[in-house]
Design a protein around this motif. Structure first.
Motif, PDB file in Angstrom:
ATOM      1  N   ASP A  15       0.814  -1.215   0.000  1.00 28.13           N
ATOM      2  CA  ASP A  15       0.000   0.000   0.000  1.00 28.13           C
ATOM      3  C   ASP A  15       0.849   1.267   0.000  1.00 28.13           C
ATOM      4  OD1 ASP A  15      -2.457  -1.299  -0.044  1.00 28.13           O
ATOM      5  OD2 ASP A  15      -2.476  -1.563   2.121  1.00 28.13           O
ATOM      6  N   VAL A  16       2.147   1.116   0.183  1.00 27.29           N
ATOM      7  CA  VAL A  16       3.078   2.251   0.134  1.00 27.29           C
ATOM      8  C   VAL A  16       4.226   1.884  -0.783  1.00 27.29           C
ATOM      9  CG1 VAL A  16       4.612   3.756   1.446  1.00 27.29           C
ATOM     10  CG2 VAL A  16       2.516   2.918   2.502  1.00 27.29           C
ATOM     11  N   SER A  17       4.556   2.737  -1.715  1.00 29.66           N
ATOM     12  CA  SER A  17       5.688   2.474  -2.602  1.00 29.66           C
ATOM     13  C   SER A  17       6.993   2.775  -1.882  1.00 29.66           C
ATOM     14  CB  SER A  17       5.583   3.331  -3.866  1.00 29.66           C
ATOM     15  OG  SER A  17       5.766   4.707  -3.556  1.00 29.66           O
ATOM     16  N   SER A  18       8.035   2.075  -2.282  1.00 38.04           N
ATOM     17  CA  SER A  18       9.352   2.300  -1.674  1.00 38.04           C
ATOM     18  C   SER A  18       9.852   3.720  -1.889  1.00 38.04           C
ATOM     19  CB  SER A  18      10.367   1.306  -2.258  1.00 38.04           C
ATOM     20  OG  SER A  18      10.019  -0.017  -1.966  1.00 38.04           O
ATOM     21  N   ALA A  19       9.401   4.352  -2.975  1.00 36.10           N
ATOM     22  CA  ALA A  19       9.890   5.686  -3.314  1.00 36.10           C
ATOM     23  C   ALA A  19       9.491   6.733  -2.283  1.00 36.10           C
ATOM     24  CB  ALA A  19       9.387   6.098  -4.697  1.00 36.10           C
ATOM     25  N   VAL A  20       8.362   6.528  -1.598  1.00 30.28           N
ATOM     26  CA  VAL A  20       7.896   7.543  -0.640  1.00 30.28           C
ATOM     27  C   VAL A  20       8.930   7.742   0.464  1.00 30.28           C
ATOM     28  CG1 VAL A  20       6.080   8.196   0.967  1.00 30.28           C
ATOM     29  CG2 VAL A  20       5.494   6.981  -1.117  1.00 30.28           C
ATOM     30  N   GLY A  21       9.317   6.654   1.116  1.00 31.66           N
ATOM     31  CA  GLY A  21      10.312   6.775   2.174  1.00 31.66           C
ATOM     32  C   GLY A  21      11.653   7.249   1.652  1.00 31.66           C
ATOM     33  N   LEU A  22      11.999   6.825   0.423  1.00 30.24           N
ATOM     34  CA  LEU A  22      13.285   7.222  -0.154  1.00 30.24           C
ATOM     35  C   LEU A  22      13.373   8.724  -0.337  1.00 30.24           C
ATOM     36  CD1 LEU A  22      16.006   6.557  -1.441  1.00 30.24           C
ATOM     37  CD2 LEU A  22      14.805   6.166  -3.609  1.00 30.24           C
ATOM     38  N   VAL A 329      11.722   3.738   7.490  1.00 29.89           N
ATOM     39  CA  VAL A 329      11.691   4.646   6.341  1.00 29.89           C
ATOM     40  C   VAL A 329      10.731   4.141   5.273  1.00 29.89           C
ATOM     41  CG1 VAL A 329      13.074   5.538   4.413  1.00 29.89           C
ATOM     42  CG2 VAL A 329      13.986   5.599   6.748  1.00 29.89           C
ATOM     43  N   VAL A 330      10.666   2.821   5.064  1.00 32.20           N
ATOM     44  CA  VAL A 330       9.831   2.275   3.999  1.00 32.20           C
ATOM     45  C   VAL A 330       8.344   2.500   4.252  1.00 32.20           C
ATOM     46  CG1 VAL A 330       9.479  -0.065   4.882  1.00 32.20           C
ATOM     47  CG2 VAL A 330       9.732   0.294   2.414  1.00 32.20           C
ATOM     48  N   PHE A 331       7.970   2.797   5.500  1.00 33.53           N
ATOM     49  CA  PHE A 331       6.583   3.139   5.800  1.00 33.53           C
ATOM     50  C   PHE A 331       6.196   4.503   5.237  1.00 33.53           C
ATOM     51  CE2 PHE A 331       6.480  -0.320   8.780  1.00 33.53           C
ATOM     52  CZ  PHE A 331       5.150  -0.604   8.987  1.00 33.53           C
ATOM     53  N   GLY A 332       7.185   5.350   4.967  1.00 37.00           N
ATOM     54  CA  GLY A 332       6.873   6.697   4.495  1.00 37.00           C
ATOM     55  C   GLY A 332       6.115   7.475   5.545  1.00 37.00           C
ATOM     56  N   ILE A 333       4.925   7.947   5.204  1.00 35.19           N
ATOM     57  CA  ILE A 333       4.134   8.760   6.132  1.00 35.19           C
ATOM     58  C   ILE A 333       3.170   7.917   6.957  1.00 35.19           C
ATOM     59  CG2 ILE A 333       4.288  10.849   4.746  1.00 35.19           C
ATOM     60  CD1 ILE A 333       1.562  10.214   3.589  1.00 35.19           C
ATOM     61  N   ARG A 334       3.343   6.602   6.973  1.00 35.83           N
ATOM     62  CA  ARG A 334       2.371   5.738   7.653  1.00 35.83           C
ATOM     63  C   ARG A 334       2.920   5.013   8.870  1.00 35.83           C
ATOM     64  NH1 ARG A 334      -1.730   2.906   3.410  1.00 35.83           N
ATOM     65  NH2 ARG A 334      -1.602   4.418   1.724  1.00 35.83           N
ATOM     66  N   VAL A 346       7.118  -4.240   0.823  1.00 36.24           N
ATOM     67  CA  VAL A 346       8.348  -3.926   0.096  1.00 36.24           C
ATOM     68  C   VAL A 346       9.484  -3.680   1.085  1.00 36.24           C
ATOM     69  CG1 VAL A 346       7.183  -3.010  -1.936  1.00 36.24           C
ATOM     70  CG2 VAL A 346       7.659  -1.501   0.008  1.00 36.24           C
ATOM     71  N   GLY A 347      10.675  -3.401   0.537  1.00 33.32           N
ATOM     72  CA  GLY A 347      11.825  -3.148   1.392  1.00 33.32           C
ATOM     73  C   GLY A 347      12.166  -4.389   2.205  1.00 33.32           C
ATOM     74  N   PRO A 348      12.539  -4.217   3.462  1.00 39.30           N
ATOM     75  CA  PRO A 348      12.900  -5.386   4.282  1.00 39.30           C
ATOM     76  C   PRO A 348      11.709  -6.291   4.575  1.00 39.30           C
ATOM     77  CG  PRO A 348      12.817  -3.407   5.636  1.00 39.30           C
ATOM     78  CD  PRO A 348      12.677  -2.958   4.205  1.00 39.30           C
ATOM     79  N   TYR A 349      10.491  -5.774   4.372  1.00 37.57           N
ATOM     80  CA  TYR A 349       9.299  -6.596   4.602  1.00 37.57           C
ATOM     81  C   TYR A 349       9.091  -7.620   3.486  1.00 37.57           C
ATOM     82  CZ  TYR A 349       8.442  -3.288   8.266  1.00 37.57           C
ATOM     83  OH  TYR A 349       8.588  -2.525   9.405  1.00 37.57           O
ATOM     84  N   ALA A 350       9.926  -7.598   2.462  1.00 39.54           N
ATOM     85  CA  ALA A 350       9.913  -8.643   1.444  1.00 39.54           C
ATOM     86  C   ALA A 350      10.666  -9.881   1.920  1.00 39.54           C
ATOM     87  CB  ALA A 350      10.541  -8.129   0.150  1.00 39.54           C
ATOM     88  N   TYR A 351      11.411  -9.756   3.027  1.00 38.53           N
ATOM     89  CA  TYR A 351      12.229 -10.860   3.525  1.00 38.53           C
ATOM     90  C   TYR A 351      11.717 -11.431   4.847  1.00 38.53           C
ATOM     91  CZ  TYR A 351      15.241  -8.631   0.108  1.00 38.53           C
ATOM     92  OH  TYR A 351      15.726  -8.076  -1.045  1.00 38.53           O
ATOM     93  N   THR A 352      11.151 -10.578   5.666  1.00 44.23           N
ATOM     94  CA  THR A 352      10.617 -11.011   6.951  1.00 44.23           C
ATOM     95  C   THR A 352       9.489 -10.072   7.347  1.00 44.23           C
ATOM     96  OG1 THR A 352      11.076 -11.260   9.321  1.00 44.23           O
ATOM     97  CG2 THR A 352      12.451  -9.708   8.118  1.00 44.23           C
ATOM     98  N   ARG A 353       8.527 -10.598   8.105  1.00 50.29           N
ATOM     99  CA  ARG A 353       7.405  -9.752   8.514  1.00 50.29           C
ATOM    100  C   ARG A 353       7.797  -8.769   9.599  1.00 50.29           C
ATOM    101  NH1 ARG A 353       4.580 -14.889   8.258  1.00 50.29           N
ATOM    102  NH2 ARG A 353       4.780 -15.063  10.521  1.00 50.29           N
ATOM    103  N   HIS A 354       8.918  -8.999  10.272  1.00 50.01           N
ATOM    104  CA  HIS A 354       9.294  -8.146  11.401  1.00 50.01           C
ATOM    105  C   HIS A 354      10.779  -7.780  11.348  1.00 50.01           C
ATOM    106  CE1 HIS A 354       5.368  -8.832  13.172  1.00 50.01           C
ATOM    107  NE2 HIS A 354       5.521 -10.114  12.903  1.00 50.01           N
ATOM    108  N   PRO A 355      11.199  -7.075  10.293  1.00 55.42           N
ATOM    109  CA  PRO A 355      12.630  -6.745  10.173  1.00 55.42           C
ATOM    110  C   PRO A 355      13.135  -5.841  11.277  1.00 55.42           C
ATOM    111  CG  PRO A 355      11.319  -5.531   8.567  1.00 55.42           C
ATOM    112  CD  PRO A 355      10.402  -6.538   9.183  1.00 55.42           C
ATOM    113  N   ALA A 356      12.298  -4.917  11.753  1.00 56.66           N
ATOM    114  CA  ALA A 356      12.754  -4.000  12.804  1.00 56.66           C
ATOM    115  C   ALA A 356      13.033  -4.758  14.099  1.00 56.66           C
ATOM    116  CB  ALA A 356      11.714  -2.905  13.040  1.00 56.66           C
TER     117      ALA A 356
END
Length: 442
Positions: A15-22, A329-334, A346-356
């Motif tokens: 629901d959020v593109s990687s570009a927003v946080g970038l 950062v990948v969350f952007g404004i959310r 997207v981002g690290p959430y493509a590898y694990t549900r809880h990267p943080a």
């Protein structure tokens, strides 16, 4: 064309593109560079270089604007989030003002009462009046009056185009006014959402100035050849990005940006697990019951004199902090805790549900090395290791309660959850291992 049997199905869309946080990170990076090199660039702009590097709280708060503005512009102009059905907005409606004014008045009553309640809780909470929270109370006190007056045209404007203007804020207002029937479930949704926003916004604003001043005020050239100092500088930078963009997320909970809080975690366990990690309820530090660093020294102390190992360990810690910051950062404004505001895949959430959570806990283990103690006491080593294990267990608990909330909210998250179990680079092996262990216990 025949699809191979082993082909991996596409990951559910984000629901959020990687570009927003970038773009937010780039805007913040530009502001950090300007503040750090201000003495050098000020003469070029006709400004006074005698002020030195811009490390004050006002400069730190402007970092929020530098991060937020590019993210908002990208979201609206490129991703066009304001046109999504999930906003609850139909821009073609444009109801006459007279048709919505009564609804808006009730909604404003609910909003103003909510803000007054949060203000009372700030006044009652002694911790909000110590030095740590002073900047938050000052900022929130300053914006209180403008937000109060701006809320009137904003609500009137938005209610004209909302598909259902009688949202959770309206239901809370209706309960207070007592003239119309209201839905108690919607009232609870409203109160939970604003409890999250009130608690975490004050905390996030409070942590912004310290990290920003620490990063901008340092002489960066002194850190380049020392792995410990360089790691410290880069880790501070990662945390600044996490803090600044995370704070923007708590502030911009707006429907036209499709960043509204759709629901806050309804489970008590989720709240307990989350609040245990933040002041004034934090249990891991400051003498809390799960403090895990008694009589310890950090990694640099134990590896002193071993340059190759110092560089390797520094790189590991910087990488883990980078993943942690990336996950925000990948969350952007959310970004925000305890809420559902859309699904991120997207981002690290493509590898694990809880990267943080994974990266943060791995960082603590590698940075603290709790089993090494300066006292030489086996009891201290065992206690520290046990309690850091308890901290990791708390974060596992947080992850499970968050998943329970999200699985009940959105079919897309359920699809993402199951996709990750089968195909996530980190999640899938852990899931298979869990299944093996479960069968063996059975």
């Amino acid at each position: 064309m025949t699809v191979p049997a082993h082909a991996v199905p596409p990951r559910p869309s984000s629901d959020v593109s990687s570009a927003v946080g970038l773009v937010g990170a780039l805007g913040l990076c530009g502001w950090i560079l300007f503040c750090h090199f201000y003495p050098e660039v000020a003469p070029l702009l006709g400004l006074d270089p005698a002020r030195g590097r811009l490390t004050g709280p006002n400069a730190a708060l402007m970092g929020l604007v530098a991060a937020a503005l590019p993210m908002v512009l990208w979201s609206v102009l490129v991703d066009k989030v304001h046109l999504r059905p999930s906003t609850g907005i139909d821009w073609s409606l444009k109801r006459p003002l007279g048709d919505v004014v009564d609804i808006s008045i009730t909604k404003l009553a609910g909003l103003w009462a909510t803000w007054a309640l949060i203000g009372c809780l700030y006044a009652l909470g002694r911790w909000y009046w110590n030095d740590f929270y002073a900047i938050s109370m000052r900022v929130l006190g300053t914006v209180m009056v403008p937000v109060f007056f701006l809320s009137v045209p904003y609500v009137l404007w938005l209610d004209r185009v909302l598909v259902e203007p009688k949202d959770s804020s309206w239901h809370f207002g209706a309960m207070l006014v007592g003239r119309e029937a209201y839905d108690p479930d919607k009232v609870r949704i409203h109160l939970r959402a604003w409890a999250v926003k009130g608690f975490f916004t004050a905390f996030m604003i409070a942590i912004v100035p310290g990290g920003f001043a620490d990063l901008v005020g340092r002489n960066w050239s002194e850190f380049l050849h020392d792995p410990v100092l360089l790691a410290g500088l880069l880790i501070t930078m990662m945390f600044v990005f996490d803090e600044q963009i995370g704070t923007v997320g708590y502030i911009l909970t707006m429907k036209p940006l499709d960043a509204q809080i759709r629901s806050a975690n309804p489970y008590l366990a989720g709240w307990v697990a989350a609040l245990m990690c933040y002041p004034p309820f934090q249990v891991m530090q400051g003498g809390g019951p799960l403090q895990y660093d008694i009589n310890t020294r950090d990694w640099a102390f134990w590896f002193a004199g071993n340059a190759p190992l110092l560089w390797i360990w520094a790189a590991l810690l910087v990488a883990l902090t980078g993943i942690y910051a990336w996950a925000t950062v990948v969350f952007g404004i959310r970004f925000s805790n305890l809420t559902y505001r859309g699904v991120i895949t997207v981002g690290p959430y493509a590898y694990t549900r809880h990267p943080a959570y994974l990266s943060k806990n791995a960082f603590w283990w590698l940075a603290t090395l709790p089993f090494l103690v300066t006292s030489g006491s086996m009891a201290d080593a065992i206690r520290n290791t046990f309690f850091l294990g308890c901290v990791s267990a708390v974060y596992y608990w947080r992850a499970r309660t968050e998943e329970k909330h999200l699985l009940g909210e959105d079919p897309k998250y359920r699809a993402y959850y199951h996709w990750m179990e089968q195909h996530g680079a980190i999640t899938a092996p852990l899931h298979r291992l869990g299944q093996v262990l479960h069968r063996r216990r059975g």
